[in-house]
Design an enzyme around this catalytic site. Structure first.
Site, PDB file in Angstrom:
ATOM      1  N   HIS A   1     -24.208  56.163   5.125  1.00 36.79           N
ATOM      2  CA  HIS A   1     -24.897  55.883   3.624  1.00 36.79           C
ATOM      3  C   HIS A   1     -25.399  54.724   3.381  1.00 36.79           C
ATOM      4  O   HIS A   1     -25.617  54.047   2.215  1.00 36.79           O
ATOM      5  CB  HIS A   1     -23.577  55.964   2.525  1.00 36.79           C
ATOM      6  CG  HIS A   1     -22.982  57.353   2.618  1.00 36.79           C
ATOM      7  ND1 HIS A   1     -21.751  57.339   1.969  1.00 36.79           N
ATOM      8  CD2 HIS A   1     -23.473  58.731   2.966  1.00 36.79           C
ATOM      9  CE1 HIS A   1     -21.366  58.937   2.091  1.00 36.79           C
ATOM     10  NE2 HIS A   1     -22.490  59.652   2.733  1.00 36.79           N
TER      11      HIS A   1
ATOM     12  N   CYS B   1     -41.616  43.471  -2.179  1.00 35.25           N
ATOM     13  CA  CYS B   1     -41.779  43.738  -0.870  1.00 35.25           C
ATOM     14  C   CYS B   1     -42.653  42.444  -0.372  1.00 35.25           C
ATOM     15  O   CYS B   1     -43.723  42.358  -0.942  1.00 35.25           O
ATOM     16  CB  CYS B   1     -42.168  45.170  -0.650  1.00 35.25           C
ATOM     17  SG  CYS B   1     -42.725  45.338   1.110  1.00 35.25           S
TER      18      CYS B   1
END
Ligand code: APR
Length: 250
Positions: free
Chosen positions: A126, A153
Site C-alpha cells: 500500500h 514536483c
C-alpha cells in the site's frame, strides 16, 4: 483473547517453524498497534478524521476534490509516526529474515516500522507514508522524518500527492505479483494483525493455503481468515512472535 500463559504453540507449528525454508509473512495495522499506531478497524471501531471515515479521506476521489485535506490527514499520521518506534513484533520479524533461506515480508502498512526495525526488501503493498508522488509525471519525492515535504514536483512543478495506495486505486506495479508468487511457493505463511477485509492483500493467505502451505494467524480477534488457517493464535503479535521463536529454540 487468551493470556500468554494459556497460549500454546502446537508441535505442528513448532516443527514447521523449525524445518521451513520458504516463509511468507503478511502484516497489517495490528502489528504496529503496540507501537502506538492506531489501527483502522478492530474492536468494532473504524478510524474517523474530522468527521470523515478514513476510507473517504484516504480515497482517489478526495485527491481530485481536495488534495490539501488529504495531505492534512497524512501529515497528521506522519507526525504521529515520527515519534514512534518498532515494537517486539517488528524486531522479531527482522530476526526471522536471517533464520529462513527464503523469507518474504509483505506489509499493508505504510508506516515504515518494519524497515526501521531492520527488515530488508519489505514488499509495501500500500505504498509508504514517507513518500510523495507527482500527480502528473509520477516522480517520487522522499519525505524525511522531520516531515518536510514538497507540495510541487521538482521535475514538472505539478502537485505532489501522498505515495500511498488510496481506496479505489491499484497497487504499485509488480508488488502484488511478487507477493502472490511468494505465497504460491511458501511452506509456512503467517498472517499478523490484519482484519483481512482489504483485497487483494487478503487473498495471499488463501493462495498460500491452496499451494499446500501451513497458515498461521496471530490476532487478538477472529477474522474472516481464521477458519482458513491451520493454527490461530489469539493474542498480540508483540507477545506471540517471541514466544514462537522461544518454543522453536528449545
Ligand atoms: N497484534 C496483532 N493484531 C492486532 C493487535 C496486536 N497487538 N492489535 C489489533 N490487532 C488486529 C485487530 O484485531 C484487527 O484484526 O489487527 C487488525 C487491524 O485491522 P485493520 O485496522 O483493518 O488493519 P488492516 O487489516 O491492516 O487494514 C488493511 O485497510 O485501511 C486500509 O490501507 C489500509 O492497509 C490498510 C488496509
Amino acid at each position: 483473547m487468551q493470556s500468554l500463559s494459556e497460549l500454546t504453540i502446537s508441535s505442528t507449528l513448532r516443527d514447521r517453524f523449525m524445518n521451513a525454508n520458504r516463509v511468507l509473512v503478511l502484516t497489517g495495522a495490528g502489528v504496529s498497534a503496540e507501537s502506538g499506531v492506531p489501527t483502522f478497524r478492530g474492536g468494532g471501531n473504524t478510524a474517523v478524521w474530522k468527521g470523515m471515515p478514513f476510507d473517504v479521506i484516504s480515497s482517489a476521489q478526495m485527491v481530485q476534490r481536495d488534495l490539501p485535506a488529504v495531505w492534512e490527514w497524512f501529515d497528521y499520521r506522519r507526525q504521529l509516526l515520527s515519534t514512534l518506534r518498532p515494537n517486539a513484533a517488528h524486531l522479531e520479524l527482522a530476526k526471522w529474515q536471517s533464520r529462513f533461506t527464503d523469507f518474504k515480508l509483505v506489509t499493508q502498512n505504510i508506516d515504515g516500522l518494519h524497515q526501521l526495525a531492520g527488515s530488508r526488501d519489505v514488499i509495501e503493498l500500500h505504498g509508504s507514508i514517507w513518500g510523495g508522488r507527482c500527480t502528473t509525471c509520477h516522480s517520487r519525492h522522499e519525505i524525511g522524518r522531520a516531515g518536510e515535504r514538497a507540495d510541487a514536483c521538482f521535475d514538472c512543478g505539478d502537485p505532489v500527492r501522498p505515495d500511498v495506495v488510496l481506496f479505489g486505486e491499484m497497487l504499485p506495479a509488480g508488488s502484488f505479483e511478487a507477493a502472490a508468487e511468494a505465497a504460491a511457493n511458501c511452506e509456512l505463511c503467517f498472517v499478523l494483525g490484519t482484519s483481512a477485509l482489504v483485497y487483494p492483500a487478503a487473498a495471499l493467505p488463501e493462495i498460500a493455503r491452496e499451494a499446500g502451505a501451513f497458515v498461521c494467524e496471530v490476532d487478538p480477534e477472529r477474522t474472516p481468515l481464521s477458519d482458513l488457517c491451520h493454527e490461530v493464535l489469539t493474542g498480540k503479535a508483540g507477545e506471540v512472535l517471541p514466544l514462537i521463536s522461544a518454543v522453536a529454540a528449545v
